[in-house]
Design a protein around this motif. Sequence first.
Motif, PDB file in Angstrom:
ATOM      1  N   GLY A  40      -9.915   3.960  15.027  1.00 11.97           N
ATOM      2  CA  GLY A  40     -11.335   4.167  14.819  1.00 11.97           C
ATOM      3  C   GLY A  40     -11.683   4.157  13.344  1.00 11.97           C
ATOM      4  N   LYS A  41     -12.792   4.793  13.022  1.00 10.22           N
ATOM      5  CA  LYS A  41     -13.315   4.745  11.665  1.00 10.22           C
ATOM      6  C   LYS A  41     -12.977   5.984  10.844  1.00 10.22           C
ATOM      7  CE  LYS A  41     -17.145   1.766  12.829  1.00 10.22           C
ATOM      8  NZ  LYS A  41     -18.586   1.545  12.756  1.00 10.22           N
ATOM      9  N   PHE A  42     -12.157   6.900  11.357  1.00 11.23           N
ATOM     10  CA  PHE A  42     -11.906   8.143  10.641  1.00 11.23           C
ATOM     11  C   PHE A  42     -11.176   7.911   9.317  1.00 11.23           C
ATOM     12  CE2 PHE A  42      -9.030  11.666   9.626  1.00 11.23           C
ATOM     13  CZ  PHE A  42      -9.976  12.631   9.341  1.00 11.23           C
ATOM     14  N   LEU A  43     -10.055   7.186   9.335  1.00  9.49           N
ATOM     15  CA  LEU A  43      -9.282   7.009   8.107  1.00  9.49           C
ATOM     16  C   LEU A  43     -10.018   6.191   7.047  1.00  9.49           C
ATOM     17  CD1 LEU A  43      -5.616   6.667   9.353  1.00  9.49           C
ATOM     18  CD2 LEU A  43      -6.666   8.566   8.161  1.00  9.49           C
ATOM     19  N   PRO A  44     -10.684   5.085   7.398  1.00  6.72           N
ATOM     20  CA  PRO A  44     -11.469   4.410   6.349  1.00  6.72           C
ATOM     21  C   PRO A  44     -12.587   5.297   5.781  1.00  6.72           C
ATOM     22  CG  PRO A  44     -11.129   2.928   8.189  1.00  6.72           C
ATOM     23  CD  PRO A  44     -10.635   4.273   8.614  1.00  6.72           C
TER      24      PRO A  44
ATOM     25  N   ASP B  52     -12.397   9.452  -1.944  1.00  6.32           N
ATOM     26  CA  ASP B  52     -12.540   8.855  -3.273  1.00  6.32           C
ATOM     27  C   ASP B  52     -13.830   9.317  -3.946  1.00  6.32           C
ATOM     28  OD1 ASP B  52     -10.150   7.528  -3.006  1.00  6.32           O
ATOM     29  OD2 ASP B  52     -11.065   5.630  -2.397  1.00  6.32           O
ATOM     30  N   LYS B  53     -14.894   9.454  -3.198  1.00  4.74           N
ATOM     31  CA  LYS B  53     -16.156   9.919  -3.763  1.00  4.74           C
ATOM     32  C   LYS B  53     -16.040  11.364  -4.254  1.00  4.74           C
ATOM     33  CE  LYS B  53     -18.569   6.283  -2.903  1.00  4.74           C
ATOM     34  NZ  LYS B  53     -18.915   5.371  -3.957  1.00  4.74           N
ATOM     35  N   VAL B  54     -15.384  12.219  -3.473  1.00  7.20           N
ATOM     36  CA  VAL B  54     -15.223  13.619  -3.866  1.00  7.20           C
ATOM     37  C   VAL B  54     -14.354  13.725  -5.112  1.00  7.20           C
ATOM     38  CG1 VAL B  54     -14.176  15.813  -3.158  1.00  7.20           C
ATOM     39  CG2 VAL B  54     -15.655  14.571  -1.585  1.00  7.20           C
ATOM     40  N   ILE B  55     -13.248  12.987  -5.144  1.00 11.14           N
ATOM     41  CA  ILE B  55     -12.365  13.017  -6.320  1.00 11.14           C
ATOM     42  C   ILE B  55     -13.118  12.507  -7.548  1.00 11.14           C
ATOM     43  CG2 ILE B  55     -10.283  12.014  -7.336  1.00 11.14           C
ATOM     44  CD1 ILE B  55      -9.697  14.184  -5.312  1.00 11.14           C
ATOM     45  N   ALA B  56     -13.874  11.434  -7.414  1.00  9.02           N
ATOM     46  CA  ALA B  56     -14.648  10.909  -8.546  1.00  9.02           C
ATOM     47  C   ALA B  56     -15.682  11.931  -9.013  1.00  9.02           C
ATOM     48  CB  ALA B  56     -15.329   9.607  -8.155  1.00  9.02           C
TER      49      ALA B  56
ATOM     50  N   SER C 161      -2.670  12.394  -2.626  1.00  7.51           N
ATOM     51  CA  SER C 161      -1.572  11.480  -2.276  1.00  7.51           C
ATOM     52  C   SER C 161      -0.717  12.053  -1.146  1.00  7.51           C
ATOM     53  CB  SER C 161      -0.701  11.219  -3.497  1.00  7.51           C
ATOM     54  OG  SER C 161      -1.423  10.523  -4.476  1.00  7.51           O
ATOM     55  N   LEU C 162      -0.483  13.361  -1.172  1.00  4.57           N
ATOM     56  CA  LEU C 162       0.308  13.983  -0.103  1.00  4.57           C
ATOM     57  C   LEU C 162      -0.411  13.921   1.244  1.00  4.57           C
ATOM     58  CD1 LEU C 162       1.865  17.087  -1.882  1.00  4.57           C
ATOM     59  CD2 LEU C 162       3.051  15.032  -1.059  1.00  4.57           C
ATOM     60  N   ILE C 163      -1.731  13.972   1.214  1.00  2.00           N
ATOM     61  CA  ILE C 163      -2.488  13.852   2.463  1.00  2.00           C
ATOM     62  C   ILE C 163      -2.422  12.428   2.991  1.00  2.00           C
ATOM     63  CG2 ILE C 163      -4.816  13.920   3.450  1.00  2.00           C
ATOM     64  CD1 ILE C 163      -5.373  16.304   1.584  1.00  2.00           C
ATOM     65  N   GLN C 164      -2.508  11.428   2.111  1.00  3.86           N
ATOM     66  CA  GLN C 164      -2.549  10.031   2.507  1.00  3.86           C
ATOM     67  C   GLN C 164      -1.176   9.442   2.851  1.00  3.86           C
ATOM     68  OE1 GLN C 164      -5.043   7.846   2.959  1.00  3.86           O
ATOM     69  NE2 GLN C 164      -6.531   9.476   2.696  1.00  3.86           N
ATOM     70  N   LEU C 165      -0.116   9.967   2.255  1.00  5.35           N
ATOM     71  CA  LEU C 165       1.217   9.374   2.387  1.00  5.35           C
ATOM     72  C   LEU C 165       1.737   9.310   3.827  1.00  5.35           C
ATOM     73  CD1 LEU C 165       3.312   8.062   0.575  1.00  5.35           C
ATOM     74  CD2 LEU C 165       4.401  10.277   0.352  1.00  5.35           C
ATOM     75  N   PRO C 166       1.629  10.365   4.640  1.00  4.19           N
ATOM     76  CA  PRO C 166       2.140  10.252   6.013  1.00  4.19           C
ATOM     77  C   PRO C 166       1.448   9.163   6.836  1.00  4.19           C
ATOM     78  CG  PRO C 166       1.733  12.542   5.477  1.00  4.19           C
ATOM     79  CD  PRO C 166       1.189  11.733   4.354  1.00  4.19           C
ATOM     80  N   PHE C 167       0.146   8.993   6.628  1.00  5.08           N
ATOM     81  CA  PHE C 167      -0.580   7.951   7.355  1.00  5.08           C
ATOM     82  C   PHE C 167      -0.110   6.561   6.932  1.00  5.08           C
ATOM     83  CE2 PHE C 167      -3.651  11.522   7.324  1.00  5.08           C
ATOM     84  CZ  PHE C 167      -3.697  11.746   8.681  1.00  5.08           C
ATOM     85  N   ALA C 168       0.139   6.385   5.634  1.00  5.75           N
ATOM     86  CA  ALA C 168       0.618   5.092   5.136  1.00  5.75           C
ATOM     87  C   ALA C 168       2.041   4.816   5.619  1.00  5.75           C
ATOM     88  CB  ALA C 168       0.561   5.061   3.615  1.00  5.75           C
ATOM     89  N   MET C 169       2.883   5.847   5.679  1.00  6.05           N
ATOM     90  CA  MET C 169       4.257   5.669   6.159  1.00  6.05           C
ATOM     91  C   MET C 169       4.267   5.289   7.635  1.00  6.05           C
ATOM     92  SD  MET C 169       6.134   8.746   4.046  1.00  6.05           S
ATOM     93  CE  MET C 169       7.396   8.956   5.233  1.00  6.05           C
ATOM     94  N   TYR C 170       3.460   5.959   8.429  1.00  6.14           N
ATOM     95  CA  TYR C 170       3.377   5.631   9.849  1.00  6.14           C
ATOM     96  C   TYR C 170       2.878   4.203  10.043  1.00  6.14           C
ATOM     97  CZ  TYR C 170       2.286   6.037  14.806  1.00  6.14           C
ATOM     98  OH  TYR C 170       2.245   5.850  16.157  1.00  6.14           O
ATOM     99  N   HIS C 171       1.891   3.818   9.259  1.00  4.16           N
ATOM    100  CA  HIS C 171       1.341   2.469   9.364  1.00  4.16           C
ATOM    101  C   HIS C 171       2.385   1.425   8.975  1.00  4.16           C
ATOM    102  CE1 HIS C 171      -2.180  -0.415   8.277  1.00  4.16           C
ATOM    103  NE2 HIS C 171      -1.687  -0.677   9.460  1.00  4.16           N
TER     104      HIS C 171
ATOM    105  N   ILE D 276       0.841  -1.201   0.000  1.00  4.26           N
ATOM    106  CA  ILE D 276       0.000   0.000   0.000  1.00  4.26           C
ATOM    107  C   ILE D 276       0.874   1.249   0.000  1.00  4.26           C
ATOM    108  CG2 ILE D 276      -1.608   1.350   1.407  1.00  4.26           C
ATOM    109  CD1 ILE D 276      -2.882  -1.327   2.225  1.00  4.26           C
ATOM    110  N   LEU D 277       1.924   1.256   0.810  1.00  6.04           N
ATOM    111  CA  LEU D 277       2.837   2.399   0.845  1.00  6.04           C
ATOM    112  C   LEU D 277       3.517   2.590  -0.510  1.00  6.04           C
ATOM    113  CD1 LEU D 277       4.301   4.655   2.354  1.00  6.04           C
ATOM    114  CD2 LEU D 277       5.968   2.945   3.100  1.00  6.04           C
ATOM    115  N   ALA D 278       3.990   1.523  -1.112  1.00  5.18           N
ATOM    116  CA  ALA D 278       4.654   1.624  -2.416  1.00  5.18           C
ATOM    117  C   ALA D 278       3.695   2.140  -3.480  1.00  5.18           C
ATOM    118  CB  ALA D 278       5.221   0.269  -2.823  1.00  5.18           C
ATOM    119  N   LEU D 279       2.461   1.673  -3.462  1.00  2.00           N
ATOM    120  CA  LEU D 279       1.476   2.140  -4.446  1.00  2.00           C
ATOM    121  C   LEU D 279       1.127   3.608  -4.247  1.00  2.00           C
ATOM    122  CD1 LEU D 279      -0.855  -0.964  -4.674  1.00  2.00           C
ATOM    123  CD2 LEU D 279       0.767  -0.143  -6.386  1.00  2.00           C
ATOM    124  N   ARG D 280       1.083   4.060  -3.013  1.00  2.00           N
ATOM    125  CA  ARG D 280       0.835   5.485  -2.765  1.00  2.00           C
ATOM    126  C   ARG D 280       1.995   6.337  -3.276  1.00  2.00           C
ATOM    127  NH1 ARG D 280      -3.890   6.242  -0.545  1.00  2.00           N
ATOM    128  NH2 ARG D 280      -4.688   4.824   1.030  1.00  2.00           N
TER     129      ARG D 280
END
Length: 105
Positions: free
Chosen positions: A82-86, A93-97, A62-72, A11-15
């Motif tokens: 909790g349910k915030f990140l999912p 994804d809905k907004v971008i679409a 991607s810049l918003i998501q990357l730090p969370f993926a790196m920490y994970h 997931i980190l590599a794909l981000r």
Amino acid sequence: MASSKSIINTILALRIFTLLFCAASLVLIILTMLRGSIKSEFRGIKSYRYVLGAAAGGILYSLIQLPFAMYHAVKEKRLIRGKFLPMFDFYGDKVIAFLLVWDLE
């Protein structure tokens, strides 16, 4: 079945790849616009601006998501429990679409 660590690293590599490909797309579009090879009609310019905006939005997301993926990947636990990140992923994804489809005619 793949281990949890390999899934997290994938997931980190794909981000990271998403960020790099969006940045490359942004550079190519800007160079094409500066070179002046755009059709002189309005729809040509409008479509280039649309792709430019989509690439910029992809970079921002991607810049918003990357730090969370790196920490994970490093700590093997989520930064925000909790349910915030999912929910953020789902609605992001809905907004971008929606933004990608919004300007299509």
